[in-house]
Design an enzyme around this catalytic site. Structure first.
Site, short mmCIF file in Angstrom:
data_model
loop_
_atom_site.label_atom_id
_atom_site.label_comp_id
_atom_site.label_asym_id
_atom_site.label_seq_id
_atom_site.Cartn_x
_atom_site.Cartn_y
_atom_site.Cartn_z
N ARG A 154 1.28 18.46 9.26
CA ARG A 154 1.16 17.08 9.76
C ARG A 154 0.87 16.11 8.62
O ARG A 154 0.09 15.16 8.76
CB ARG A 154 0.04 16.96 10.80
CG ARG A 154 0.21 17.82 12.01
CD ARG A 154 1.38 17.36 12.89
NE ARG A 154 1.39 18.10 14.12
CZ ARG A 154 1.96 19.31 14.23
NH1 ARG A 154 2.58 19.86 13.20
NH2 ARG A 154 1.95 19.94 15.38
N SER A 236 -1.84 14.36 20.05
CA SER A 236 -3.13 14.99 19.75
C SER A 236 -3.97 14.04 18.91
O SER A 236 -3.51 13.56 17.87
CB SER A 236 -2.91 16.28 18.96
OG SER A 236 -2.23 17.22 19.76
N GLU A 335 -5.74 12.48 13.76
CA GLU A 335 -4.32 12.45 13.41
C GLU A 335 -3.78 11.01 13.29
O GLU A 335 -3.08 10.70 12.33
CB GLU A 335 -3.52 13.25 14.44
CG GLU A 335 -2.06 13.37 14.07
CD GLU A 335 -1.27 14.19 15.06
OE1 GLU A 335 -1.62 15.36 15.27
OE2 GLU A 335 -0.32 13.66 15.62
#
Ligand SMILES: Cc1cc2nc3c(=O)[nH]c(=O)nc-3n(C[C@H](O)[C@H](O)[C@H](O)COP(=O)(O)OP(=O)(O)OC[C@H]3O[C@@H](n4cnc5c(N)ncnc54)[C@H](O)[C@@H]3O)c2cc1C
Length: 355
Positions: A154, A236, A335
């Site tokens: 990510r 998320s 995130e």
């Protein structure tokens, strides 16, 4: 999402001082000289904007259409402004395999590259050959090989070490012509096998994969919909922590031998942030006054009332992260990018914070 204002999938926060939208990377390059100082965003699906709004000018390079510019054999050139989900469907429609498990992820192609989007055991970096970027420092454009993008979990240099230094304009992908999909992830493999009435060792048609992925994601409130506030978040909220082998051993002893864990390089271990959040007492469906955890996913912090402020989102995130730290000693990493905040913003988790 496409308008002259900046909209995020959280649907919270204030507007920047000024915003401009470009529907192609080329348009942006042609007109950027007239913009003055600015920052570039995409579709706003990984952004949490402060209630007072970010400073200065935000330029969205984002369109509702797919971004496929050119296909030659197994190679596709895609525009950063293209909608990623539409792009993934278009690539499969052209018979190219490699991006099919990444359908249902909102945002732009540029944002997908920045965050190295991933789902069901695959990441976009697996099919990226090179990325065309504009250097903010001198306005020059150049191609960077995938290796030079420092893709990680990510993550990429565009999200971390060089955030704000490059604008992603285009990407060249190398896919597989006429390929079938062999699932890399048990949950998707099971879903495909059950829909097919038996496992298909040679692989599955891309369209079958799309249907299975969208069904799995929908059940977790992970397909963003304007009409469904239980999806109004950034997917998320926390990334899965990657810990040392020693920490993994300690937590297995302290919490449960059933704690999910995936071995990584150099003895490190990836844990499930969602599992830890639930172990710390915040279960899926947990709700505060205006925000909630999605019914289908403990990491899906969402603006379920449709009326939440960003302060309320952050307050819930702080409660969750503090509880996880108290339980495990780990500090979670958010995130989404937090935009419009002072660098010393006090939060109980690590985050990418911008003014
Ligand atoms: C319901 C839902 C489900 C999701 N599921 C997933 C998932 O399964 N996997 C996953 O990885 N993510 C997921 N996400 C997160 C999000 O969709 C991705 O991070 C997406 O790639 C963000 O793209 P964006 O265009 O919206 O970026 P934005 O949110 O607009 O921007 C994110 C960052 O990228 C930068 N940026 C954007 N475009 C450019 C560009 N052209 N050049 C330089 N910098 C740029 C911005 O400055 C910012 O720092 C989900 C989000 C939602 C709302």
């Amino acid at each position: 999402l496409i308008s002259t204002t900046i909209s995020t999938t959280f649907r919270t926060g204030g507007q920047p001082d000024r915003s401009v939208v470009f529907e192609s990377g080329a348009d942006y390059v042609a007109k950027r000289a007239s913009l003055g100082p600015h920052r570039v965003v995409g579709g706003g699906s990984n952004l949490l904007l402060s209630d007072s709004g970010p400073q200065g000018t935000l330029v969205a390079v984002a369109s509702a259409r797919h971004g496929v510019l050119e296909i030659s054999g197994s190679t596709a050139l895609i525009d950063a402004a293209g909608d990623w989900n539409a792009t993934a469907f278009e690539l499969a429609g052209q018979g190219l395999a490699g991006a099919e498990s990444l359908v249902g992820i909102p945002g732009s192609v540029g944002g997908a590259i920045v965050q190295n989007i991933g789902a069901y055991g695959h990441e976009i970096s697996e099919v990226v050959k090179r990325v065309r970027v504009l250097s903010v420092e001198d306005g020059q454009t150049m191609w960077l090989d995938a290796h030079d993008c420092q893709f990680g979990y990510r993550d990429s240099r565009f999200k971390s070490s060089d955030r704000g230094q490059f604008v992603v304009l285009e990407a060249q992908l190398v896919l597989t012509e006429g390929g079938l999909h062999r699932p890399a992830y048990a949950e998707l493999a099971d879903e495909l096998a059950s829909r097919n009435n038996s496992p298909a060792p040679e692989g599955y048609e891309l369209q079958a994969v799309h249907q299975a992925v969208i069904a799995l994601r929908s059940a977790k409130n992970m397909v963003w919909q304007d009409s469904d506030t239980s999806t109004w978040g950034a997917g998320s909220f926390f990334v899965n922590p990657i810990v040392s082998g020693k920490d993994h051993e300690r937590l297995t002893k302290e919490l449960s031998s059933a704690m999910p864990a995936w071995p990584q390089l150099e003895g490190r271990v990836k844990l499930s942030a969602g599992w830890l959040v639930e172990a710390a007492g915040f279960h899926r469906g947990h709700s505060w006054e205006t925000v909630a955890l999605a019914d289908g996913h403990a990491l899906g912090l969402v603006n379920r009332s449709g009326k939440a402020t960003t302060a309320e989102v952050l307050e819930a995130a702080n409660q969750i992260a503090s509880a996880v730290t108290a339980l495990t000693g780990l500090r979670l990493l958010a995130e989404p990018i937090l935009m419009g905040f002072e660098p010393d913003l006090a939060v109980a988790f690590d985050a990418h914070i911008e003014p």
